[in-house]
Design a protein around this motif. Structure first.
Motif, PDB file in Angstrom:
ATOM      1  N   ASP A 170      32.819  24.484 -20.568  1.00 38.26           N
ATOM      2  CA  ASP A 170      34.246  24.335 -20.286  1.00 38.26           C
ATOM      3  C   ASP A 170      34.582  24.647 -18.832  1.00 38.26           C
ATOM      4  O   ASP A 170      35.758  24.749 -18.463  1.00 38.26           O
ATOM      5  CB  ASP A 170      35.087  25.210 -21.219  1.00 38.26           C
ATOM      6  CG  ASP A 170      34.839  26.699 -21.022  1.00 38.26           C
ATOM      7  OD1 ASP A 170      33.992  27.069 -20.174  1.00 38.26           O
ATOM      8  OD2 ASP A 170      35.499  27.510 -21.711  1.00 38.26           O
ATOM      9  N   GLY A 171      33.537  24.807 -18.002  1.00 41.36           N
ATOM     10  CA  GLY A 171      33.744  25.056 -16.579  1.00 41.36           C
ATOM     11  C   GLY A 171      34.068  26.485 -16.219  1.00 41.36           C
ATOM     12  O   GLY A 171      34.181  26.821 -15.039  1.00 41.36           O
ATOM     13  N   THR A 172      34.191  27.355 -17.216  1.00 43.75           N
ATOM     14  CA  THR A 172      34.637  28.731 -16.971  1.00 43.75           C
ATOM     15  C   THR A 172      33.480  29.715 -17.056  1.00 43.75           C
ATOM     16  O   THR A 172      32.841  29.850 -18.098  1.00 43.75           O
ATOM     17  CB  THR A 172      35.725  29.140 -17.985  1.00 43.75           C
ATOM     18  OG1 THR A 172      36.795  28.198 -17.941  1.00 43.75           O
ATOM     19  CG2 THR A 172      36.258  30.533 -17.672  1.00 43.75           C
ATOM     20  N   THR A 173      33.223  30.401 -15.936  1.00 49.18           N
ATOM     21  CA  THR A 173      32.212  31.458 -15.874  1.00 49.18           C
ATOM     22  C   THR A 173      32.918  32.811 -15.898  1.00 49.18           C
ATOM     23  O   THR A 173      33.941  32.995 -15.226  1.00 49.18           O
ATOM     24  CB  THR A 173      31.368  31.344 -14.599  1.00 49.18           C
ATOM     25  OG1 THR A 173      30.637  30.110 -14.627  1.00 49.18           O
ATOM     26  CG2 THR A 173      30.379  32.495 -14.481  1.00 49.18           C
ATOM     27  N   LEU A 174      32.386  33.746 -16.665  1.00 48.42           N
ATOM     28  CA  LEU A 174      32.927  35.100 -16.702  1.00 48.42           C
ATOM     29  C   LEU A 174      32.072  36.019 -15.846  1.00 48.42           C
ATOM     30  O   LEU A 174      30.842  35.993 -15.926  1.00 48.42           O
ATOM     31  CB  LEU A 174      32.971  35.619 -18.132  1.00 48.42           C
ATOM     32  CG  LEU A 174      33.719  34.767 -19.161  1.00 48.42           C
ATOM     33  CD1 LEU A 174      33.733  35.474 -20.501  1.00 48.42           C
ATOM     34  CD2 LEU A 174      35.123  34.445 -18.697  1.00 48.42           C
ATOM     35  N   ILE A 175      32.716  36.807 -15.022  1.00 52.77           N
ATOM     36  CA  ILE A 175      32.047  37.832 -14.236  1.00 52.77           C
ATOM     37  C   ILE A 175      32.481  39.159 -14.847  1.00 52.77           C
ATOM     38  O   ILE A 175      33.677  39.472 -14.907  1.00 52.77           O
ATOM     39  CB  ILE A 175      32.425  37.752 -12.740  1.00 52.77           C
ATOM     40  CG1 ILE A 175      31.969  36.409 -12.144  1.00 52.77           C
ATOM     41  CG2 ILE A 175      31.782  38.899 -11.976  1.00 52.77           C
ATOM     42  CD1 ILE A 175      32.907  35.272 -12.401  1.00 52.77           C
ATOM     43  N   GLN A 176      31.514  39.936 -15.287  1.00 50.30           N
ATOM     44  CA  GLN A 176      31.826  41.090 -16.137  1.00 50.30           C
ATOM     45  C   GLN A 176      31.058  42.323 -15.700  1.00 50.30           C
ATOM     46  O   GLN A 176      29.883  42.238 -15.315  1.00 50.30           O
ATOM     47  CB  GLN A 176      31.471  40.734 -17.582  1.00 50.30           C
ATOM     48  CG  GLN A 176      31.849  41.759 -18.619  1.00 50.30           C
ATOM     49  CD  GLN A 176      31.579  41.232 -20.031  1.00 50.30           C
ATOM     50  OE1 GLN A 176      30.539  41.491 -20.598  1.00 50.30           O
ATOM     51  NE2 GLN A 176      32.523  40.450 -20.565  1.00 50.30           N
ATOM     52  N   GLU A 177      31.717  43.468 -15.771  1.00 45.44           N
ATOM     53  CA  GLU A 177      31.037  44.714 -15.434  1.00 45.44           C
ATOM     54  C   GLU A 177      29.889  44.955 -16.412  1.00 45.44           C
ATOM     55  O   GLU A 177      29.967  44.617 -17.590  1.00 45.44           O
ATOM     56  CB  GLU A 177      31.999  45.891 -15.467  1.00 45.44           C
ATOM     57  CG  GLU A 177      32.536  46.257 -16.835  1.00 45.44           C
ATOM     58  CD  GLU A 177      33.356  47.532 -16.823  1.00 45.44           C
ATOM     59  OE1 GLU A 177      32.961  48.498 -16.141  1.00 45.44           O
ATOM     60  OE2 GLU A 177      34.405  47.553 -17.498  1.00 45.44           O
ATOM     61  N   TYR A 178      28.816  45.515 -15.907  1.00 48.79           N
ATOM     62  CA  TYR A 178      27.628  45.785 -16.718  1.00 48.79           C
ATOM     63  C   TYR A 178      27.758  47.173 -17.329  1.00 48.79           C
ATOM     64  O   TYR A 178      27.891  48.176 -16.620  1.00 48.79           O
ATOM     65  CB  TYR A 178      26.380  45.686 -15.843  1.00 48.79           C
ATOM     66  CG  TYR A 178      25.098  46.061 -16.537  1.00 48.79           C
ATOM     67  CD1 TYR A 178      24.533  45.214 -17.477  1.00 48.79           C
ATOM     68  CD2 TYR A 178      24.440  47.247 -16.228  1.00 48.79           C
ATOM     69  CE1 TYR A 178      23.331  45.551 -18.107  1.00 48.79           C
ATOM     70  CE2 TYR A 178      23.245  47.588 -16.838  1.00 48.79           C
ATOM     71  CZ  TYR A 178      22.697  46.738 -17.780  1.00 48.79           C
ATOM     72  OH  TYR A 178      21.521  47.077 -18.399  1.00 48.79           O
ATOM     73  N   ILE A 179      27.729  47.237 -18.642  1.00 48.23           N
ATOM     74  CA  ILE A 179      27.798  48.516 -19.354  1.00 48.23           C
ATOM     75  C   ILE A 179      26.380  48.891 -19.761  1.00 48.23           C
ATOM     76  O   ILE A 179      25.726  48.151 -20.500  1.00 48.23           O
ATOM     77  CB  ILE A 179      28.694  48.425 -20.603  1.00 48.23           C
ATOM     78  CG1 ILE A 179      30.069  47.831 -20.252  1.00 48.23           C
ATOM     79  CG2 ILE A 179      28.836  49.794 -21.251  1.00 48.23           C
ATOM     80  CD1 ILE A 179      30.862  48.632 -19.261  1.00 48.23           C
ATOM     81  N   GLN A 180      25.916  50.035 -19.299  1.00 49.46           N
ATOM     82  CA  GLN A 180      24.555  50.456 -19.596  1.00 49.46           C
ATOM     83  C   GLN A 180      24.536  51.437 -20.754  1.00 49.46           C
ATOM     84  O   GLN A 180      25.226  52.459 -20.735  1.00 49.46           O
ATOM     85  CB  GLN A 180      23.900  51.088 -18.368  1.00 49.46           C
ATOM     86  CG  GLN A 180      22.433  51.396 -18.584  1.00 49.46           C
ATOM     87  CD  GLN A 180      21.717  51.697 -17.283  1.00 49.46           C
ATOM     88  OE1 GLN A 180      22.320  51.724 -16.230  1.00 49.46           O
ATOM     89  NE2 GLN A 180      20.416  51.931 -17.364  1.00 49.46           N
ATOM     90  N   SER A 181      23.754  51.118 -21.759  1.00 55.41           N
ATOM     91  CA  SER A 181      23.602  52.001 -22.912  1.00 55.41           C
ATOM     92  C   SER A 181      22.498  53.010 -22.637  1.00 55.41           C
ATOM     93  O   SER A 181      21.396  52.629 -22.225  1.00 55.41           O
ATOM     94  CB  SER A 181      23.245  51.173 -24.148  1.00 55.41           C
ATOM     95  OG  SER A 181      22.770  51.999 -25.194  1.00 55.41           O
ATOM     96  N   PRO A 182      22.729  54.283 -22.863  1.00 56.82           N
ATOM     97  CA  PRO A 182      21.701  55.285 -22.591  1.00 56.82           C
ATOM     98  C   PRO A 182      20.456  55.138 -23.458  1.00 56.82           C
ATOM     99  O   PRO A 182      19.362  55.526 -23.057  1.00 56.82           O
ATOM    100  CB  PRO A 182      22.406  56.622 -22.841  1.00 56.82           C
ATOM    101  CG  PRO A 182      23.569  56.281 -23.710  1.00 56.82           C
ATOM    102  CD  PRO A 182      23.985  54.903 -23.319  1.00 56.82           C
ATOM    103  N   ASP A 183      20.606  54.567 -24.649  1.00 57.27           N
ATOM    104  CA  ASP A 183      19.444  54.398 -25.532  1.00 57.27           C
ATOM    105  C   ASP A 183      19.043  52.927 -25.679  1.00 57.27           C
ATOM    106  O   ASP A 183      18.308  52.566 -26.589  1.00 57.27           O
ATOM    107  CB  ASP A 183      19.694  55.021 -26.906  1.00 57.27           C
ATOM    108  CG  ASP A 183      20.794  54.314 -27.680  1.00 57.27           C
ATOM    109  OD1 ASP A 183      21.482  53.449 -27.088  1.00 57.27           O
ATOM    110  OD2 ASP A 183      20.980  54.624 -28.866  1.00 57.27           O
ATOM    111  N   HIS A 184      19.531  52.094 -24.764  1.00 56.22           N
ATOM    112  CA  HIS A 184      19.163  50.670 -24.754  1.00 56.22           C
ATOM    113  C   HIS A 184      19.399  50.012 -26.112  1.00 56.22           C
ATOM    114  O   HIS A 184      18.503  49.417 -26.699  1.00 56.22           O
ATOM    115  CB  HIS A 184      17.700  50.497 -24.345  1.00 56.22           C
ATOM    116  CG  HIS A 184      17.377  51.101 -23.014  1.00 56.22           C
ATOM    117  ND1 HIS A 184      17.813  50.562 -21.829  1.00 56.22           N
ATOM    118  CD2 HIS A 184      16.678  52.223 -22.704  1.00 56.22           C
ATOM    119  CE1 HIS A 184      17.389  51.325 -20.820  1.00 56.22           C
ATOM    120  NE2 HIS A 184      16.713  52.335 -21.328  1.00 56.22           N
ATOM    121  N   SER A 185      20.617  50.119 -26.587  1.00 58.61           N
ATOM    122  CA  SER A 185      20.945  49.503 -27.865  1.00 58.61           C
ATOM    123  C   SER A 185      22.372  48.983 -27.857  1.00 58.61           C
ATOM    124  O   SER A 185      23.203  49.398 -27.031  1.00 58.61           O
ATOM    125  CB  SER A 185      20.778  50.502 -29.012  1.00 58.61           C
ATOM    126  OG  SER A 185      21.841  51.447 -29.015  1.00 58.61           O
TER     127      SER A 185
END
Length: 310
Positions: A170-185
């Motif tokens: 649809d031509g729309t790209t989202l730029i989003q903050e990266y949320i880091q999980s402490p236990d990688h889940s």
């Protein structure tokens, strides 16, 4: 004869449900809506109608399945047929922007996100986001389409202006903050008929590591929410109980979503960020077998109950 009408465009994702419908001896018919016609002068058949159309339908050469389905659902709803995951659910399925706005309207936190159309605008959005690490994804996605992890705007520029750039449908790209999980889940919560079924913990330390908030790999064979044979990374959480469930139930009710999987990630401070609502939900075979809980069976039972009510 009244029956359950299953609207979909992917038999691989639907046969698990029809197997359960057969097991329960429930009358049903599949509506495979990759193409077709809708005679608006006719009345629809009797029964209930369950929509399983996916935002990723275009990756299976079913480019206009969602558009056709919206026409069908509008037709059904006009005639007061019982539709599960109707037009409102479909509109959220095919647009993460719509999802995030609906989630925010319900007071549910989502990652900071900027939508952009145009390559220059994608760069401008990343500069405005002003985060040291961020991701991109497609607005109309599924299967992790367009997901990339970046540690600088310069790295984003190299990607966006290269031949490897993936143009969103649809031509729309989202730029989003990266949320880091402490236990990688991440956690996926499953809901059927306005009730919480269970939550699944997904280990993201391996597999599609670039974005723990989109665990599906591009190939269907590796989709963690499909019923594939080997999936040790997925575990049904015993006795999951969090206040977010009540918020999700209210959100689903307000948006007329009957069946869904909602995914969230928790940061090091314990803050929950919800990043995906999947109204074409599937269930992991091995995780369910280990827990003795079966989503498609419960879904089939729910469809049977809804059919009885009419």
């Amino acid at each position: 004869m009244r029956k359950i009408h299953v609207i979909h465009e992917n038999s691989e994702w639907t046969r698990h449900l029809t197997n359960r419908l057969d097991e329960l001896n429930l009358p049903y018919e599949e509506w495979f809506l990759d193409q077709g016609t809708v005679d608006l002068t006719e009345a629809p058949p009797e029964g209930i109608f369950y929509n399983r159309i996916s935002a990723s339908s275009h990756t299976r050469n079913h480019r206009y399945a969602p558009e056709l389905t919206e026409s069908v659902l509008s037709w059904l709803e006009f005639h007061d047929r019982k539709v599960l995951n109707g037009t409102r659910a479909l509109r959220l399925e095919v647009s993460k922007v719509n999802q995030y706005m609906a989630l925010n309207a319900s007071g549910i936190r989502t990652p900071k996100t900027i939508a952009a159309v145009g390559k220059d605008q994608i760069i401008q959005a990343a500069e405005k986001l002003d985060k040291p690490t961020f991701i991109t994804k497609h607005n109309r996605a599924g299967k992790g389409l367009g997901v990339q992890l970046f540690h600088s705007v310069e790295a984003l520029k190299e990607y966006v202006y290269s031949d490897s750039f993936e143009e969103p449908l649809d031509g729309t790209t989202l730029i989003q903050e990266y949320i880091q999980s402490p236990d990688h889940s991440i956690t996926r919560c499953e809901f059927i008929g306005g009730e919480f079924l269970y939550a699944v913990r997904v280990d993201t330390s391996e597999g599609f590591e670039l974005c723990p908030a989109d665990t599906c790999q591009i190939d269907d064979l590796f989709c963690p929410v499909g019923e594939q044979e080997e999936s040790p990374k997925f575990q049904v959480i015993d006795g999951f109980d969090d206040g977010i469930i009540a918020e999700y139930l209210a959100f689903l009710r307000d948006n007329k979503i009957d069946v869904a999987g909602i995914e969230f990630i928790k940061d090091s401070e314990g803050v929950i960020y919800t990043y995906d609502v999947n109204t074409n939900t599937n269930y992991n075979k091995d995780a369910e077998a280990a827990a003795g809980q079966y989503g498609m069976l419960e879904l089939a039972k729910y469809l049977g109950r809804e059919l009885d009510r009419i």
